[in-house]
Design an enzyme around this catalytic site. Structure first.
Site, PDB file in Angstrom:
ATOM      1  N   TYR A   1       0.843  -1.196   0.000  1.00  0.00           N
ATOM      2  CA  TYR A   1       0.000   0.000   0.000  1.00  0.00           C
ATOM      3  C   TYR A   1       0.879   1.247   0.000  1.00  0.00           C
ATOM      4  O   TYR A   1       0.664   2.181  -0.792  1.00  0.00           O
ATOM      5  CB  TYR A   1      -0.897  -0.030   1.247  1.00  0.00           C
ATOM      6  CG  TYR A   1      -1.785   1.178   1.444  1.00  0.00           C
ATOM      7  CD1 TYR A   1      -2.953   1.328   0.711  1.00  0.00           C
ATOM      8  CD2 TYR A   1      -1.474   2.161   2.392  1.00  0.00           C
ATOM      9  CE1 TYR A   1      -3.786   2.426   0.910  1.00  0.00           C
ATOM     10  CE2 TYR A   1      -2.291   3.264   2.601  1.00  0.00           C
ATOM     11  CZ  TYR A   1      -3.452   3.390   1.850  1.00  0.00           C
ATOM     12  OH  TYR A   1      -4.262   4.470   2.044  1.00  0.00           O
TER      13      TYR A   1
ATOM     14  N   LYS B   1       1.150   4.311  -2.767  1.00  0.00           N
ATOM     15  CA  LYS B   1       0.876   5.694  -2.381  1.00  0.00           C
ATOM     16  C   LYS B   1       2.106   6.571  -2.613  1.00  0.00           C
ATOM     17  O   LYS B   1       1.982   7.750  -2.972  1.00  0.00           O
ATOM     18  CB  LYS B   1       0.430   5.756  -0.911  1.00  0.00           C
ATOM     19  CG  LYS B   1      -1.001   5.238  -0.682  1.00  0.00           C
ATOM     20  CD  LYS B   1      -2.061   6.119  -1.375  1.00  0.00           C
ATOM     21  CE  LYS B   1      -3.473   5.832  -0.893  1.00  0.00           C
ATOM     22  NZ  LYS B   1      -4.496   6.587  -1.641  1.00  0.00           N
TER      23      LYS B   1
END
Lengths: 243, 443
Positions: free
Chosen positions: A148, A152
């Protein structure tokens, strides 16, 4: 009044943002994979704020549909907020490419795909605002959520490049790095109460910062300093921390 | 996620799993997959009515769905709070038909508690104003109203979430010309006088009294009766009349932490009550005030519950039939003798109520706060015995400790309620710490 397109309008953060912008009288375009789930929000915004709102189907992972989706909007939006994201499971993603690719493609590729289209439009119109909701998780990779976090991080880098480019044509790009926010995405996590923001606080911060054409917003504000420290912990020490 | 949760009284604190939902499908999936679930709104019930193995928070299920501004009909999801509803309806000339003393409760909580307000004697409780609602029962989603599935409807109004999770509610609003209240305050030097005043003022829409329950002798039960009516446009001062439906400015203080227990003792309670009584220098004061201080005087202080210290408090609210004034005297006497006065005690009269399981009945109701301390529960058991003796009952929404037998002996429709709950919640899926304590499902 300006029109705001919210991509990923079903999330708690998106609901808070929609309400904040509607309170200021903006027209809302709400987009999510399952537009049926947005009907109640649409009614809620109309009743509370007497603004016009429309609902649209948008799937971040269906890249080929993005151009047609953007074309189909009733008016080109003045402000586009990219809220969608997928936290997923780091542990699962390590062994299962399907999970890993869903994390990467939702948070990075899907966002790039749609924002490329938005950026072209805003560049040609010479105005507009793009707000990308990234994450402090992108500031440094950690063993517990680097899939993740890396998606990002890519998104944060994309937004900063886009900001540089669009500045020359008169459009603005703001990167938002929220810390812990109490949402459905995080409800199974034990978050420290003092560091955890409510979605409406974050939405109010974003609204104000975008009005002031801020480039990068950490919300709440102290995350800027927390991340400054975390980014500067030497790797040999960081590795041992099992964060 | 599992965590320690308490409601407004900070007692009891229970280890619960709390989950939330924003779409009905998520709710249905969760309810299907789990036993021992209970809906929880904004946590303003005082005790354990919304605590259980799995507490389902409705706070994200908070959308306004329909607002007919001509007819004054409002439909919303159960997690919307009265506070948010007022923000929507007041500027358009409508008001809640019934509101309790805090606006920080959800509409689902208002129904599950069948809340009453200062207008119970004239306009009944919240359930009197509901057109229909949807409930996710143990047998799936059901629409009910006084006409359709009336058993389910009446067992859900005041039923503490035991028939299922209330999902949407449609109800009637009340037309207002202004956001102001014409208020009249009258000092009463004792209990007899205040009861007399209630009788004389029963044609007022709103009424209640602050009562100083530590007084003895001639001043026993001295109080301030407060009555009110929605102000008309003509009654407003010129300046306010220019924008008669403006929402009051939100002013909020907060108590950031629990006060140490010693702050609230007999002396400070006496002092507070004396000051409160003395602040009205004239016997009768009439004025026009915004609706907030009239309906929600304590909401201006967020987390006032922390004033009672970390051990928490219980609110003791009972109702006695109208002809049992001697019971009211006996109970107040006992409290005054014990010297455990409450910071604020609220006295009201109720009008008739024929609901299945709702709290109000025609008579007097008194609400008092007691900080949790050694000896409190045995003392409250003694009060319970008096309440039972005089044919009264306790408010389930504020209850955290009554014994099983008190509930079954004091609610005349308890058996009927139990049967309906069993029908709609056949596996006892919806249950709370309170329903277990009172043995409602499995009796």
């Amino acid at each position: 009044m300006p029109t705001v397109l919210i991509l990923g309008a079903g999330s708690d953060m998106a609901v808070a943002l929609a309400r904040r912008y509607a309170a200021a009288g903006h027209t809302l375009q709400l987009a999510a994979r399952n537009p049926g789930q947005l009907r109640s929000l649409e009614q809620d915004l109309r009743i509370r704020h007497r603004i016009a709102a429309t609902v649209h189907a948008f799937d971040a992972l269906d890249f080929d549909s993005h151009a047609a989706f953007y074309q189909s909007l009733p008016t080109p939006p003045d402000i586009v907020i990219c809220v969608f994201g997928y936290l997923g499971s780091q542990e699962k993603g390590q062994a299962d490419w399907k999970e890993a690719s869903r994390i990467l493609h939702t948070n990075f590729t899907g966002a790039v795909s749609i924002l490329n289209i938005v950026a072209e439009d805003m560049a040609s119109r010479g105005k507009g605002t793009i707000i990308g909701i990234s994450s402090v998780a992108g500031d440094r990779g950690r063993m517990s959520n680097y899939l993740y976090g890396s998606a990002k991080a890519g998104f944060t880098a994309y937004l900063s490049g886009l900001r540089n480019r669009l500045w020359h044509s008169g459009a603005h790009v703001m990167t938002v790095e929220p810390g812990f926010v109490a949402t459905q995405m995080t409800q199974h996590l034990k978050l420290p109460p003092l560091l955890t923001a409510q979605p409406d606080q974050v939405a109010a911060d974003i609204f104000k910062a975008a009005e002031n054409k801020k480039n990068v917003l950490y919300t709440k504000w102290f995350w800027k300093y927390i991340m400054l420290i975390i980014k500067n912990v030497p790797e040999p020490i960081f590795k041992k921390k099992k964060l | 996620m599992r965590k320690n949760i308490a409601n407004w009284g900070n007692y009891p604190v229970l280890d619960c799993e709390e989950v939330s939902f924003s779409m009905e499908e998520q709710l249905a999936q969760y309810v299907d997959a789990h036993d021992n679930v209970i809906a929880r709104g904004n946590g303003r019930c005082y005790g354990d009515a919304s605590l259980g193995e799995h507490s389902i928070s409705t706070l994200r299920y908070d959308k306004a769905l329909q607002f007919d501004e001509q007819q004054g009909i409002f439909e919303c999801q159960s997690g919307l709070t009265l506070d948010q509803i007022l923000d929507i309806i007041v500027p358009r000339g409508w008001f809640l038909p019934v509101t309790p003393g805090t606006k920080f409760i959800t509409i689902g909580g208002a129904v599950a508690s069948d809340v009453h307000g200062k207008n119970h004697h004239s306009e009944g409780s919240f359930s009197n104003h509901i057109i229909s609602m949807n409930v996710l029962t143990g047998k799936g989603p059901v629409t009910c109203s006084p006409e359709t599935e009336p058993d389910l409807f009446w067992a859900t109004c005041g039923g503490m979430g035991l028939t299922g999770v209330i999902t949407t509610v449609t109800f009637r609003l009340k037309k207002i010309e202004t956001a102001y209240i014409r208020q009249k305050q009258i000092k009463a030097k004792n209990l007899d006088e205040v009861l007399q005043l209630f009788e004389e003022h029963k044609h007022y829409t709103y009424s209640m009294a602050w009562i100083d329950c530590l007084q003895k002798g001639d001043s026993f039960g001295r109080s301030i009766l407060i009555t009110g009516e929605h102000a008309t446009l003509e009654q407003l001062p010129a300046k306010a009349a220019q924008a008669p439906l403006t929402l009051p400015k939100k002013m909020k203080l907060t108590l950031p932490f629990n006060l140490p227990g010693f702050v609230l003792n007999n002396f400070t309670v006496k002092l507070f009550n004396a000051l409160y009584y003395a602040k009205n220098t004239k016997r009768v004061i009439e004025n026009t005030v915004p609706y907030e201080p009239f309906f929600y005087p304590l909401d201006a202080i967020l987390h006032w519950n922390r004033g009672y210290g970390k051990d928490g408090f219980v609110q003791y609210q009972f109702v006695l039939p109208m002809d049992k004034k001697d019971g009211l005297v006996a109970i107040l006497q006992k409290i005054s003798d014990k010297g455990w006065g409450s910071f604020l005690a609220v006295l009201k009269t109720f009008g008739p109520q024929d609901d299945l399981i709702s709290f109000p009945m025609e008579g007097y109701t008194l609400a008092l706060d007691f900080p949790v301390r050694d000896g409190l529960f045995p003392f409250l058991d003694e009060l319970d015995a008096l309440v039972l003796q005089y044919g009264g009952r306790l408010y389930l929404t504020k209850d955290a400790r009554m014994k099983e037998s008190v509930f079954w002996d004091s609610y005349p429709n308890a058996q009927r309620f139990h049967q309906i709950v069993k029908e709609w919640n056949p596996n006892g899926k919806f249950r709370s710490a309170q329903s277990d304590r009172l043995n409602i499902q499995f009796a």
